[in-house]
Design an enzyme around this catalytic site. Structure first.
Site, short mmCIF file in Angstrom:
data_model
loop_
_atom_site.label_atom_id
_atom_site.label_comp_id
_atom_site.label_asym_id
_atom_site.label_seq_id
_atom_site.Cartn_x
_atom_site.Cartn_y
_atom_site.Cartn_z
CB SER A 130 1.71 3.40 -4.88
OG SER A 130 3.01 3.00 -5.28
CB SER A 177 13.74 0.95 0.43
OG SER A 177 12.54 1.33 1.06
N GLY A 214 0.79 -1.24 0.00
CA GLY A 214 0.00 0.00 0.00
C GLY A 214 0.83 1.29 0.00
#
Ligand code: ADP
Ligand code: MG
Length: 198
Positions: free
Chosen positions: A40, A107, A38
């Site tokens: 974005s 990341s 979630g």
């Protein structure tokens, strides 16, 4: 990196001057989490809310950046590290420009997130762990990627055959399995208010 014969040339307008003009401080909201967790979705809604409140924002998002600046990078550990290094440096420039910057990237490596954190003064790097189990992410599968992984068409996928290192002490944890998107947005905006950024 070749830094010989390179001298920093100071400007006459500083970060603090830009922040003053904007009427708010700047910071980097760093969204990390599995694909489909979630990042974005929530960062888009946080940006919309901040914009509505009259704040200056900019959003950097994994797939979008891989279309341009990082179009030369793939998903090996080395390329993921370089991806995050560039995003960290670009984000730092945006924060220096006085903008509340939202970076949404899986990341997966702790050391890469720590590097991005190290680029900014204390407090200005706000790590937001967007939490959802791999099962939940796979059932959401907003981009059909988990389906491709299952068919063997996609390799090096974070949380499956590539690591995702869970943040140990993020500033904010968003539990997307138990809270609605609007609740998550409020949680993040309230953090910025409580810390005096806005
Ligand atoms: N509570 C929730 N918070 C955020 N996203 C949610 C939530 N419930 C369901 N979703 C859905 O999960 C998906 C997350 O996808 P996306 O934002 O593209 O993830 P990411 O950017 O982390 O890969 C979207 O389809 C979104 O609508
Ligand atoms: Mg995304």
């Amino acid at each position: 990196m070749n830094q010989k014969n390179i001298t920093w040339h100071e400007g006459k307008v500083q970060k603090a001057d830009r922040q003053h003009l904007n009427g708010h401080k700047s910071a980097l909201l760093w969204f990390t989490g599995l694909s489909g967790s979630g990042k974005s979705t929530i960062s888009v809604e946080v940006e919309r809310k901040l914009h509505e409140l009259g704040h200056h924002t900019y959003r950097l998002d994994g797939d979008n950046i891989r279309h341009g600046l990082n179009g030369d990078l793939a998903f090996s550990e080395e390329d993921r590290t370089e991806n995050i290094r560039r995003i960290g440096e670009v984000s730092k420039l945006f924060v220096d420009a006085g903008i509340i910057t939202l970076a949404a990237f899986i990341s997966p490596y702790k050391k890469d997130r720590a590097f991005a954190r190290s680029l900014l003064p204390d407090g200005e790097f706000i790590e937001i762990y967007i939490q959802a189990s791999i099962e939940t992410c796979a059932s959401r599968d907003p981009k059909g990627l988990y389906k491709k992984v299952k068919k063997g068409e996609l390799k090096n996928f974070s949380g499956i055959d590539s690591p995702y290192e869970i943040p140990q002490s993020p500033e904010i944890v968003i539990d997307t399995e138990n809270q609605r998107i609007d609740e998550s947005v409020l949680q993040i905006v309230n953090y910025l208010k409580n810390k005096g950024f806005i």
